[in-house]
Motif scaffolding. Structure first.
Motif, short mmCIF file in Angstrom:
data_model
loop_
_atom_site.label_atom_id
_atom_site.label_comp_id
_atom_site.label_asym_id
_atom_site.label_seq_id
_atom_site.Cartn_x
_atom_site.Cartn_y
_atom_site.Cartn_z
N ALA A 127 33.96 49.83 34.79
CA ALA A 127 35.10 50.32 34.28
C ALA A 127 35.26 49.59 32.85
N ALA A 128 34.81 48.67 32.46
CA ALA A 128 35.06 48.00 31.17
C ALA A 128 34.08 48.75 30.18
N PHE A 129 32.81 48.79 30.81
CA PHE A 129 31.63 49.45 29.92
C PHE A 129 32.33 50.84 29.78
N ALA A 130 32.94 51.45 30.55
CA ALA A 130 33.21 53.01 30.40
C ALA A 130 34.51 53.15 29.13
N LEU A 131 35.13 52.08 29.38
CA LEU A 131 36.32 52.34 28.28
C LEU A 131 35.62 51.71 26.89
N GLU A 132 35.08 50.77 26.78
CA GLU A 132 34.80 50.04 25.48
C GLU A 132 33.55 50.94 24.77
N GLU A 133 32.69 51.49 25.74
CA GLU A 133 31.38 52.21 25.22
C GLU A 133 31.66 53.68 24.93
N PHE A 134 32.74 54.47 25.85
CA PHE A 134 32.72 55.82 25.87
C PHE A 134 34.30 56.03 25.30
N LEU A 135 35.26 55.57 25.89
CA LEU A 135 36.62 56.10 25.69
C LEU A 135 37.37 55.50 24.41
N VAL A 151 40.89 39.96 35.85
CA VAL A 151 40.47 38.90 34.72
C VAL A 151 39.04 38.99 34.58
N LEU A 152 38.09 39.72 35.39
CA LEU A 152 36.79 39.93 35.16
C LEU A 152 36.67 41.19 34.04
N PHE A 153 37.64 42.17 34.54
CA PHE A 153 37.84 43.33 33.80
C PHE A 153 38.04 43.21 32.25
N SER A 154 39.19 42.12 32.03
CA SER A 154 39.62 41.75 30.59
C SER A 154 38.17 41.11 30.17
N VAL A 155 37.51 40.05 30.85
CA VAL A 155 36.44 39.46 30.17
C VAL A 155 35.33 40.44 29.47
N VAL A 157 33.18 41.20 26.16
CA VAL A 157 31.88 41.22 26.15
C VAL A 157 31.47 42.54 25.48
N PHE A 158 32.00 43.64 25.92
CA PHE A 158 31.34 45.05 25.52
C PHE A 158 32.15 45.50 24.01
N ARG A 159 33.00 44.66 23.43
CA ARG A 159 33.73 45.39 22.38
C ARG A 159 32.87 45.50 21.27
N ASP A 160 31.76 44.77 21.11
CA ASP A 160 31.39 44.59 19.73
C ASP A 160 29.91 45.31 19.87
N LEU A 161 29.95 45.95 20.91
CA LEU A 161 28.38 46.58 21.26
C LEU A 161 28.35 47.96 20.77
#
Length: 294
Positions: free
Chosen positions: A22-30, A87-91, A95-99
């Motif tokens: 879910a975190a990857f989908a948000l930060e890298e796609f949406l 918490v894991l989702f937020s972390v 992590v994916f924010r700057d990719l």
């Protein structure tokens, strides 16, 4: 050891996979295309765009009150899994924010981001966790109103997407709504229904106690039948209609009360009448005498 793995370790592993997806989908796609998720996470994205505070901080702060409500209504295990997932989702968002973004094409971001987000959220929900407090609110409101969980979530998301349209442009709102429907459908596949009711039948020697615990912890009443097994003899049969978010709670109640109980869970295609929480303090159980083979 096998029971510990299946009841505790494996669900947390699946919640971990779901939160990362879910975190990857948000930060890298949406998010790079200003395409919003729904619910509290959607509000967090809007605040992230408008303030210097990161989205991950808003997710924890805004969702925590709803998790505390969930602790009272759905039990300690739901709270533990929910707080772990969030918490894991937020972390992982940090992590994916700057990719580097996977794609700059908005339609691809909507389709593949929505599919990946749906798969991640579906896994988290299926194994008793939660990434968004909107579902908890919807669950509680559905018990007090005639609206289903899905209708409440959709209504809240329409308001969020309308705000996004005003702030970021109506094309962003339409892309977000399209992503939401894709996500919703994938969740439906992975988790077997956002709002689909479930019927649970429990065959046990301890029916009155289990019915009492289900009522006290989840606010659901049971219909109590008397059955007779060919080998096991006289048994209590409990029938209860619940939501998918309450399945893990029901399983915990049953197995902690009677480890030999036999439980079945089935889909309910339609409900006629009310099956919401009663306001009185006593446990209401309808009792009928049913003889096997009658």
């Amino acid at each position: 050891m096998k029971k510990i793995f299946s009841d505790y370790i494996f669900p947390f592993l699946m919640i971990t996979v779901g939160a990362v997806l879910a975190a990857f989908a948000l930060e890298e796609f949406l998010i790079p295309s200003t395409i919003l998720d729904g619910g509290i996470n959607g509000v967090s994205i809007i605040l992230d765009k408008l303030t210097p505070i990161n989205m991950s901080v808003f997710i924890i702060v805004l969702n925590l009150p709803f998790l505390l409500v969930g602790l009272k209504q759905l039990g300690a295990m739901f709270f533990v899994r929910g707080i772990y997932g969030m918490v894991l989702f937020s972390v992982m968002l940090e992590v994916f924010r700057d990719l580097t973004n996977v794609t700059e094409t908005e339609l691809l971001a909507v389709v593949f981001g929505g599919m990946m987000l749906g798969a991640g959220v579906g896994l988290v929900l299926r194994y008793g966790g939660c990434l968004d407090g909107t579902e908890i609110v919807a669950l509680l409101l559905s018990k007090k109103t005639s609206f289903s969980i899905g209708q409440i979530i959709l209504g809240a998301n329409i308001i969020i997407y309308a705000v996004a349209g005003i702030l970021f442009g109506w094309d962003r709102a339409m892309y977000s709504l399209l992503a939401y429907f894709i996500t919703f459908k994938v969740i439906d596949i992975v988790e077997q229904g956002m709002e689909q009711a479930k019927a649970i039948m429990v065959i046990t020697d301890n029916g009155s106690y289990i019915a009492d615990e289900i009522y006290k912890r989840l606010g659901r009443t049971c219909t109590k039948l008397e059955g007779s097994g060919l080998v096991s003899g006289k048994k209590d049969v409990l029938y209860c209609v619940i939501t998918r978010m309450e399945i893990s709670g029901i399983k915990h109640i049953v197995h902690s009360s009677d480890s030999s109980a036999f439980v079945t869970v089935t889909d309910v295609s339609e409900i006629i009448g009310h099956h919401i929480k009663r306001t009185d303090s006593a446990v209401v159980a309808e009792v009928a005498d049913v003889n096997e083979g009658a």
